[in-house]
Motif scaffolding. Structure first.
Motif: not given
Ligand code: NOJ
Ligand code: CA
Length: 577
Positions: A267-270, A301, A272, A230, A255, A304-305
């Motif tokens: 844990d930034r969206d980027e 969250r 992914h 993350h 967040q 997402r991973y």
């Protein structure tokens, strides 16, 4: 005959035969049992006091008899061992202290022969300050393209002798260290100062990791465990927040939508997008490689991973953070199942690993819980320091019950070397022999993680290093009480923890089917009771009193079941078909 996609269970032989050595099943990981090996503490083949790859190869039979589907190896790459190998100097090689690439190939082949797959650890957030790119960056100086691959900033103050921010690193102390070139520049490290963070906005970094994934994929690994998955992509644009604000955003709150603060480091969206590019590499293989994220992020969250377009699976540490408590377990299980439905992945269950106090010891302390701390080890350090004694018997009893609970759940289970022996944490390591940077950086304020990394006891009865290696002393001291937990002893005792694990892993191959469960209504307070689609039932009694045992033939129980009663702090698997 009861079947599953790979291998076959034979009632007459009463043993599991790992018949599938072809490794063609793309979904093998969904309900697999994966055994984590901490290589330098597993088995020392050449007697230098450090576990090695040949040692792992020599234990292929042990792993087969245990009944695991795969092993995950913590880092074995060249490393100065400032953080147990998570300071990687060369991602595409083997540490000479541990073996050679040929030893690695031999290990993969020997494990394949017995139906055990290999996963390796990828450490993409940071490397070692010995890595040739970091060395080149220091040398090339301020403003050079080499420095762009890392996170260098000018220091504050007239002489630039103050770190660029007041951030702390995960192991304690400042998160910035001087470049070493006397040029007023500092580099960022989320962990130890020997572990500079990569700049994931740099194409060289992205390319190089794709190369690493293919390197190990081509050598026959089946998948990867991704360290600090993350982190990686960071937003280091000014103004950078101060530590007081940042440190409020941990685990459950990375967040903070309300305060408008998105963590610049985690844990930034980027991140992914990186994993999408990795997925393309995984899918170059047939069957595709798998990956599991180590992502300490809020439960909502996590999925997402685990996306199929990304890594595909993520650890959930929520059950590891639970007390031995039916309500906490039920909530966590329900959340895990819901998350895996969302991601189309499978749930993961973990009670121990190389970063936390072994669960047989955790459960022997009075219940503690601090929601702000991702790694429960801090809490237990305090208890140990306060002189609280561990109730070993209770700890082991609860550990076995919790293990049978998670092995009875849909999804995959990750077990950590030594837990199959009921091994306790070694709390009494002398300060001078501790290795963990947490201990060093907190100046002894926290014990760190050495206690769960002590080399395994293979033989009792005075064997040198308890059979870990027949030469030099094991690299972390093994206590006398290891005798009781030695494989040689547990092997011959049909009631041992080792034989419980073997039986559970074997029976589980029948229990696992559709990844579902149904709660059975009417369970008393403190008791969990669910049914799997094949009709088997799992009942956990967390209370201190025996309760009535529901109907069914007992397949396995964590403590002996007698006279229609399910004993205190016990899990049982029942079959009604
Ligand atoms: C998580 C690993 O599990 C831990 O052992 C290590 O210290 C940190 N990441 C940094 O790599
Ligand atoms: Ca060795």
């Amino acid at each position: 005959m009861l079947q599953r996609t790979s291998g076959a269970y034979s009632a007459t032989q009463s043993c599991w035969s790992n018949a599938d050595t072809s490794f063609t099943d793309a979904d093998w990981w969904r309900q697999a049992v994966i055994y984590q090996i901490y290589p330098r503490s597993f088995k020392d083949n050449n007697g230098d006091g450090i576990g090695d790859l040949k040692g792992i190869t020599s234990k292929a039979g042990y792993l087969q008899a245990l009944g695991v589907d795969a092993v995950w190896l913590s880092p074995f790459y060249p490393s100065a061992l400032k953080d147990g190998g998570y300071d990687v100097a060369d991602y595409r090689n083997v540490d000479p202290k541990i073996g050679t690439l040929e030893d690695f190939d031999e290990m993969v082949a020997s494990l394949k022969d017995v139906g055990v797959r290999v996963m390796v650890d990828i450490v993409p957030n940071h490397c070692s300050d010995d890595h040739e790119w970091f060395q080149a960056a220091v040398k090339a100086g301020k403003g050079s393209p080499e420095r762009e691959r890392f996170i260098f900033r000018d220091g504050l103050g007239e002489n630039k002798d103050q770190p660029p921010t007041d951030w702390e690193c995960t192991f304690g102390g400042p998160a910035w260290s001087p470049s070493g070139a006397n040029d007023g520049q500092w580099y960022y490290h989320m962990f130890d100062s020997s572990q500079p963070d990569w700049n994931w906005n740099h194409p060289d970094v992205r390319e190089d990791f794709l190369k690493t994934l293919r390197f190990w994929g081509d050598r026959g690994v089946s998948g990867f465990r991704i360290d600090v998955a993350h982190a990686l992509v960071k937003d280091m644009s000014e103004p950078l927040p101060n530590w007081a604000d940042l440190s409020k955003l941990t685990y459950h709150k990375l967040q903070n939508g309300n305060a408008g603060l998105i963590h610049p480091l985690m844990d930034r969206d980027e991140v992914h997008d990186v994993y999408k590019s990795w997925r393309r590499v995984f899918n170059e293989y047939n069957p595709p490689l798998m990956a599991v994220a180590e992502a300490w992020v809020a439960p909502d969250r996590q999925s997402r991973y685990a996306s199929a377009e990304g890594l595909g699976q993520t650890f959930s540490f929520d059950i590891l953070l639970c007390n031995f408590n039916a309500g906490e377990y039920r909530k966590t299980i329900e959340h895990g199942l819901k998350a895996s439905e969302e991601s189309k992945s499978s749930t993961t269950w973990v009670l121990s690993n190389h970063d936390v106090i072994r669960h047989a010891t955790r459960f022997g302390f009075p219940d503690v819980r601090n929601e702000n701390l991702p790694i429960a080890v801090h809490d237990y350090n305090k208890l140990v320091k306060a002189g609280k004694a561990v109730d070993v018997e209770t700890g082991l009893k609860r550990a076995k019950a919790a293990t049978l609970l998670i092995l009875g759940l849909p999804g995959s289970t990750y077990i950590y070397q030594g837990e199959e022996l009921g091994l306790q944490e070694v709390l009494e390591i002398p300060d001078a022999e501790r290795q963990d940077p947490i201990f060093i950086r907190t100046k002894g304020g926290e014990f760190g993680r050495d206690g769960c990394r002590v080399p395994l006891p293979w033989s009792a009865g005075g064997a040198k290093n308890f059979g870990f290696g027949d030469g030099q002393k094991a690299h972390l001291p093994q206590p006398e009480w290891f005798d009781v937990y030695a494989v040689s002893e547990e092997d011959k005792d049909s009631d041992s923890t080792l034989n419980l694990y073997r039986k559970a892993l074997k029976s589980r191959r029948i229990l696992q089917g559709e990844e579902k469960l149904e709660w059975v209504p009417g369970a008393p307070e403190g008791v969990l009771h669910f049914k799997r689609p094949n009709g088997w039932e799992v009942v956990l009694n967390t209370t201190k009193d025996a309760v009535d045992l529901p109907a069914g033939e007992v397949v396995i129980s964590s403590t002996p079941v007698t006279e229609g009663k399910l004993p205190a702090e016990t899990t049982v698997w029942l079959r009604n078909n």
